[in-house]
Design a protein around this motif. Structure first.
Motif, PDB file in Angstrom:
ATOM      1  N   LYS A  10       0.819  -1.209   0.000  1.00 16.27           N
ATOM      2  CA  LYS A  10       0.000   0.000   0.000  1.00 16.27           C
ATOM      3  C   LYS A  10       0.855   1.262   0.000  1.00 16.27           C
ATOM      4  CE  LYS A  10      -3.753  -2.269   2.550  1.00 16.27           C
ATOM      5  NZ  LYS A  10      -4.549  -2.304   3.821  1.00 16.27           N
ATOM      6  N   ILE A  11       2.145   1.120   0.284  1.00 19.86           N
ATOM      7  CA  ILE A  11       3.050   2.266   0.313  1.00 19.86           C
ATOM      8  C   ILE A  11       3.798   2.331  -1.015  1.00 19.86           C
ATOM      9  CG2 ILE A  11       4.999   3.331   1.506  1.00 19.86           C
ATOM     10  CD1 ILE A  11       4.153   1.807   4.013  1.00 19.86           C
ATOM     11  N   PRO A  12       3.639   3.404  -1.800  1.00 19.44           N
ATOM     12  CA  PRO A  12       4.231   3.467  -3.150  1.00 19.44           C
ATOM     13  C   PRO A  12       5.741   3.250  -3.178  1.00 19.44           C
ATOM     14  CG  PRO A  12       2.643   5.248  -2.836  1.00 19.44           C
ATOM     15  CD  PRO A  12       2.818   4.591  -1.499  1.00 19.44           C
ATOM     16  N   ASP A  13       6.452   3.854  -2.236  1.00 20.86           N
ATOM     17  CA  ASP A  13       7.915   3.739  -2.240  1.00 20.86           C
ATOM     18  C   ASP A  13       8.367   2.300  -2.005  1.00 20.86           C
ATOM     19  OD1 ASP A  13      10.536   4.568  -2.347  1.00 20.86           O
ATOM     20  OD2 ASP A  13      10.653   4.970  -0.202  1.00 20.86           O
ATOM     21  N   ILE A  14       7.750   1.639  -1.032  1.00 21.71           N
ATOM     22  CA  ILE A  14       8.110   0.244  -0.752  1.00 21.71           C
ATOM     23  C   ILE A  14       7.668  -0.662  -1.897  1.00 21.71           C
ATOM     24  CG2 ILE A  14       7.707  -1.707   0.805  1.00 21.71           C
ATOM     25  CD1 ILE A  14       7.489   0.219   3.090  1.00 21.71           C
ATOM     26  N   ARG A  15       6.502  -0.385  -2.471  1.00 25.44           N
ATOM     27  CA  ARG A  15       6.030  -1.165  -3.616  1.00 25.44           C
ATOM     28  C   ARG A  15       7.006  -1.056  -4.791  1.00 25.44           C
ATOM     29  NH1 ARG A  15       1.138   0.720  -3.801  1.00 25.44           N
ATOM     30  NH2 ARG A  15       1.468   2.272  -5.444  1.00 25.44           N
ATOM     31  N   LYS A  16       7.562   0.125  -4.989  1.00 20.98           N
ATOM     32  CA  LYS A  16       8.535   0.337  -6.055  1.00 20.98           C
ATOM     33  C   LYS A  16       9.807  -0.465  -5.796  1.00 20.98           C
ATOM     34  CE  LYS A  16      11.063   4.042  -8.419  1.00 20.98           C
ATOM     35  NZ  LYS A  16      11.321   5.508  -8.457  1.00 20.98           N
ATOM     36  N   LYS A  17      10.237  -0.493  -4.539  1.00 21.30           N
ATOM     37  CA  LYS A  17      11.449  -1.255  -4.194  1.00 21.30           C
ATOM     38  C   LYS A  17      11.230  -2.759  -4.355  1.00 21.30           C
ATOM     39  CE  LYS A  17      13.551   2.073  -1.033  1.00 21.30           C
ATOM     40  NZ  LYS A  17      14.167   2.287   0.286  1.00 21.30           N
ATOM     41  N   LEU A  18      10.052  -3.232  -3.976  1.00 23.71           N
ATOM     42  CA  LEU A  18       9.749  -4.649  -4.148  1.00 23.71           C
ATOM     43  C   LEU A  18       9.675  -5.018  -5.628  1.00 23.71           C
ATOM     44  CD1 LEU A  18       7.016  -5.128  -1.372  1.00 23.71           C
ATOM     45  CD2 LEU A  18       9.360  -6.003  -1.347  1.00 23.71           C
ATOM     46  N   ALA A  19       9.121  -4.123  -6.450  1.00 23.06           N
ATOM     47  CA  ALA A  19       9.063  -4.368  -7.893  1.00 23.06           C
ATOM     48  C   ALA A  19      10.466  -4.418  -8.490  1.00 23.06           C
ATOM     49  CB  ALA A  19       8.231  -3.283  -8.576  1.00 23.06           C
ATOM     50  N   TYR A  20      11.341  -3.524  -8.038  1.00 24.40           N
ATOM     51  CA  TYR A  20      12.728  -3.523  -8.517  1.00 24.40           C
ATOM     52  C   TYR A  20      13.419  -4.838  -8.160  1.00 24.40           C
ATOM     53  CZ  TYR A  20      17.620  -2.080  -8.983  1.00 24.40           C
ATOM     54  OH  TYR A  20      18.934  -2.013  -9.347  1.00 24.40           O
ATOM     55  N   VAL A  23      12.175  -7.655 -10.450  1.00 26.35           N
ATOM     56  CA  VAL A  23      12.761  -7.595 -11.802  1.00 26.35           C
ATOM     57  C   VAL A  23      14.179  -8.156 -11.791  1.00 26.35           C
ATOM     58  CG1 VAL A  23      13.543  -6.032 -13.630  1.00 26.35           C
ATOM     59  CG2 VAL A  23      11.313  -5.682 -12.573  1.00 26.35           C
ATOM     60  N   MET A  24      14.945  -7.801 -10.781  1.00 27.17           N
ATOM     61  CA  MET A  24      16.320  -8.298 -10.683  1.00 27.17           C
ATOM     62  C   MET A  24      16.346  -9.816 -10.510  1.00 27.17           C
ATOM     63  SD  MET A  24      18.623  -6.083 -11.129  1.00 27.17           S
ATOM     64  CE  MET A  24      18.815  -4.313 -11.271  1.00 27.17           C
ATOM     65  N   LEU A  25      15.418 -10.362  -9.741  1.00 26.59           N
ATOM     66  CA  LEU A  25      15.369 -11.806  -9.540  1.00 26.59           C
ATOM     67  C   LEU A  25      14.953 -12.525 -10.822  1.00 26.59           C
ATOM     68  CD1 LEU A  25      13.772 -11.976  -5.975  1.00 26.59           C
ATOM     69  CD2 LEU A  25      16.172 -12.232  -6.600  1.00 26.59           C
ATOM     70  N   VAL A  26      14.077 -11.892 -11.607  1.00 21.44           N
ATOM     71  CA  VAL A  26      13.697 -12.471 -12.907  1.00 21.44           C
ATOM     72  C   VAL A  26      14.906 -12.515 -13.836  1.00 21.44           C
ATOM     73  CG1 VAL A  26      12.319 -12.101 -14.994  1.00 21.44           C
ATOM     74  CG2 VAL A  26      11.264 -11.837 -12.743  1.00 21.44           C
ATOM     75  N   ILE A  27      15.712 -11.453 -13.807  1.00 19.37           N
ATOM     76  CA  ILE A  27      16.936 -11.424 -14.624  1.00 19.37           C
ATOM     77  C   ILE A  27      17.882 -12.562 -14.221  1.00 19.37           C
ATOM     78  CG2 ILE A  27      19.032 -10.086 -15.121  1.00 19.37           C
ATOM     79  CD1 ILE A  27      17.328  -7.558 -14.884  1.00 19.37           C
ATOM     80  N   ILE A 176      20.327  -4.576  -5.268  1.00 16.97           N
ATOM     81  CA  ILE A 176      19.121  -4.880  -4.491  1.00 16.97           C
ATOM     82  C   ILE A 176      19.228  -4.291  -3.094  1.00 16.97           C
ATOM     83  CG2 ILE A 176      17.779  -6.743  -3.434  1.00 16.97           C
ATOM     84  CD1 ILE A 176      18.350  -8.449  -5.869  1.00 16.97           C
ATOM     85  N   THR A 177      20.421  -4.380  -2.493  1.00 17.78           N
ATOM     86  CA  THR A 177      20.632  -3.781  -1.167  1.00 17.78           C
ATOM     87  C   THR A 177      20.421  -2.279  -1.206  1.00 17.78           C
ATOM     88  OG1 THR A 177      22.252  -5.503  -0.628  1.00 17.78           O
ATOM     89  CG2 THR A 177      22.288  -3.500   0.713  1.00 17.78           C
ATOM     90  N   GLU A 178      20.884  -1.646  -2.297  1.00 14.51           N
ATOM     91  CA  GLU A 178      20.820  -0.191  -2.415  1.00 14.51           C
ATOM     92  C   GLU A 178      19.427   0.301  -2.802  1.00 14.51           C
ATOM     93  OE1 GLU A 178      22.875   3.343  -5.137  1.00 14.51           O
ATOM     94  OE2 GLU A 178      23.843   1.390  -4.954  1.00 14.51           O
ATOM     95  N   ASN A 179      18.782  -0.385  -3.752  1.00 12.97           N
ATOM     96  CA  ASN A 179      17.516   0.102  -4.301  1.00 12.97           C
ATOM     97  C   ASN A 179      16.316  -0.739  -3.897  1.00 12.97           C
ATOM     98  OD1 ASN A 179      18.932   2.115  -5.819  1.00 12.97           O
ATOM     99  ND2 ASN A 179      19.433   0.558  -7.337  1.00 12.97           N
ATOM    100  N   GLY A 180      16.553  -1.902  -3.270  1.00 11.48           N
ATOM    101  CA  GLY A 180      15.453  -2.760  -2.853  1.00 11.48           C
ATOM    102  C   GLY A 180      15.288  -2.741  -1.348  1.00 11.48           C
ATOM    103  N   ILE A 181      14.963  -3.898  -0.803  1.00 13.09           N
ATOM    104  CA  ILE A 181      14.757  -4.024   0.640  1.00 13.09           C
ATOM    105  C   ILE A 181      15.545  -5.221   1.151  1.00 13.09           C
ATOM    106  CG2 ILE A 181      13.063  -4.473   2.457  1.00 13.09           C
ATOM    107  CD1 ILE A 181      10.992  -3.086   0.785  1.00 13.09           C
TER     108      ILE A 181
END
Length: 445
Positions: A10-20, A23-27, A176-181
């Protein structure tokens, strides 16, 4: 846990980090399917099926199956994990590194830089050993038909690809550490291990349920689920268990005011060393076994029988119980490394001195050396309990695998500890970020 994840989305910033992070895990999974140029993946698959023991299974689980696929991520992040452990141990032996570690953010960045360099060096060594050791046996296509620069070119391409793949995974983990969670390297390792679970589930189904009647299938499924859930719960309890030591701070005058007097506590985790003792013990036990596979050892000799004793697949066999002596050595190594790693991460004397400087004391214990001795004795007791817990988690899957002839499962005790610890740490990281955003919202209002 589910509520935390729901609130996080529900939090846009955290949702963005989870999406990032997603994507990295899919790569990573995409790269796990890309074969190294000039390599025959079937050679490694056939070779892997002929091997036995927890060493190869756990290594393949850590790579997410990339090793048996001989993909560009065949080495995965194992060189980074090894280099991190080496650097951490060197900080104890080299005073300059120890000072650097205590030198704030700049020192930590410098140590991280050394870790990267060592990671690339280890990846280069491992890829060179694999390319030269297996190249002529069938790993490299048409290797024996090439001469001169053609043969050297094939080896160089394989070495460069595996080294670059390991470095790329390290880079993805740091991003992921820098831009994810959470810790990116731990999340990459978690994702690789989880990707091996479907194959293990299929193996369990084939062994216990395939071709059986519905009642037998139902009972077998319930027993398997019950065992897995019980082990998971035990791991969670072990990871979260801690002994809280009460600390009282004496009152003192500052100006015209009396300050201090508050109560606090020192949290001592039961499993203070985490999964490190298991990784160290497994590495030492498996190293001679892995090296010996390059020389086709004769298991009828004394040396071959010692290798069998070190191989976890030979333990708890009723036909040859003598090989279970290796399990005793394995347990002893876990306990030894639990004490060793705890001793370099928690210094009772330093904690006691800091408490004394701040006017703190443990009720009933005098400050200074008596406090240090009390913490040291209590720590020895707690570490032993944690080491026994780690041993139980690692030994139970091996016993079940041997007694019921399950086969080679990559989803063992070590994998369970990593999965639970990383998930708990990631959830705590999500919750902390949610708290920060709630505070920001409160302040903005």
């Amino acid at each position: 846990m589910l509520k935390t994840i729901q609130n996080a989305f529900k939090i846009p910033d955290i949702r963005k980090k989870l999406a990032y992070m997603f994507v990295m895990l899919v790569i990573i999974r995409f790269g796990s399917q890309l074969p190294i140029p000039g390599v025959d993946p079937s050679f490694i698959r056939d070779w892997f099926e002929q091997q036995s023991g927890d060493a190869f299974n756990f290594f393949n689980a850590m790579t997410g199956g990339s090793f048996t696929n001989m993909s560009i991520f065949a080495l995965s992040i194992t060189p980074y994990i090894t280099s991190s452990i080496i650097i951490q141990l060197l900080t104890i032996a080299i005073p300059k590194l120890e000072e650097m570690q205590k030198d704030g953010e700049d020192g930590r960045k410098k140590i991280q830089e050394y870790t990267r360099y060592l990671t690339v060096a280890l990846a280069l060594i491992q890829s060179t050993a694999m390319s030269l050791g297996f190249g002529g046996q069938g790993l490299l296509i048409n290797f024996n038909q090439q001469t001169g620069m053609g043969k050297a070119g094939m080896v160089i391409v394989a070495i460069a690809t595996m080294t670059a793949g390991s470095a790329l995974l390290m880079w993805i983990g740091e991003r992921i550490t820098e831009n994810g969670i959470g810790n990116g390297i731990s999340i990459v390792l978690l994702f690789n291990i989880i990707s091996s679970v479907p194959e293990d589930v299929g193996m369990l189904y084939t062994r216990f349920m395939s071709g059986k009647t519905v009642p037998i299938k139902t009972v077998s499924a319930l027993i398997i689920i019950a065992v897995i859930v019980a082990v998971f719960v035990f791991v969670i309890l072990l990871q979260d268990a801690e002994r809280r030591i009460p600390v009282q701070y004496s009152k003192k005058m500052q100006g015209r005011k009396m300050v201090g007097g508050q109560s606090s506590h020192i949290p001592l985790k039961v499993n203070t060393a985490g999964v490190i003792p298991v990784i160290f013990a497994s590495s030492i036990m498996s190293f001679p076994v892995v090296i010996a596979q390059f020389f086709n050892p004769d298991y009828s000799t004394i040396g071959g029988k010692i290798l069998m004793m070190l191989n976890s697949s030979s333990w708890f066999k009723s036909a040859a119980p003598v090989y279970s002596i290796g399990a005793i050595l394995y347990v002893a190594l876990i306990i030894i490394f639990a004490y060793f790693y705890t001793s370099i991460t928690f210094n009772p004397l330093e904690v006691a001195n800091n408490m004394k400087k701040q006017g703190g004391f443990i009720p009933g214990i005098r400050p200074g050396k008596p406090t240090s001795d009390y913490l040291n004795n209590l720590l020895n007791y707690i570490v032993f309990i944690g080491a026994v817990g780690l041993t139980v988690i690692c030994i139970i899957p091996l016993i079940i695998s041997s007694v019921f002839n399950v086969g080679q499962l990559s989803f063992g005790g070590t994998s369970l500890i990593i999965i639970v610890s990383v998930i708990l740490e990631t959830l705590k990281a999500i919750e902390s970020q949610m708290v920060v955003r709630n505070y920001k919202g409160f302040l903005n209002d």
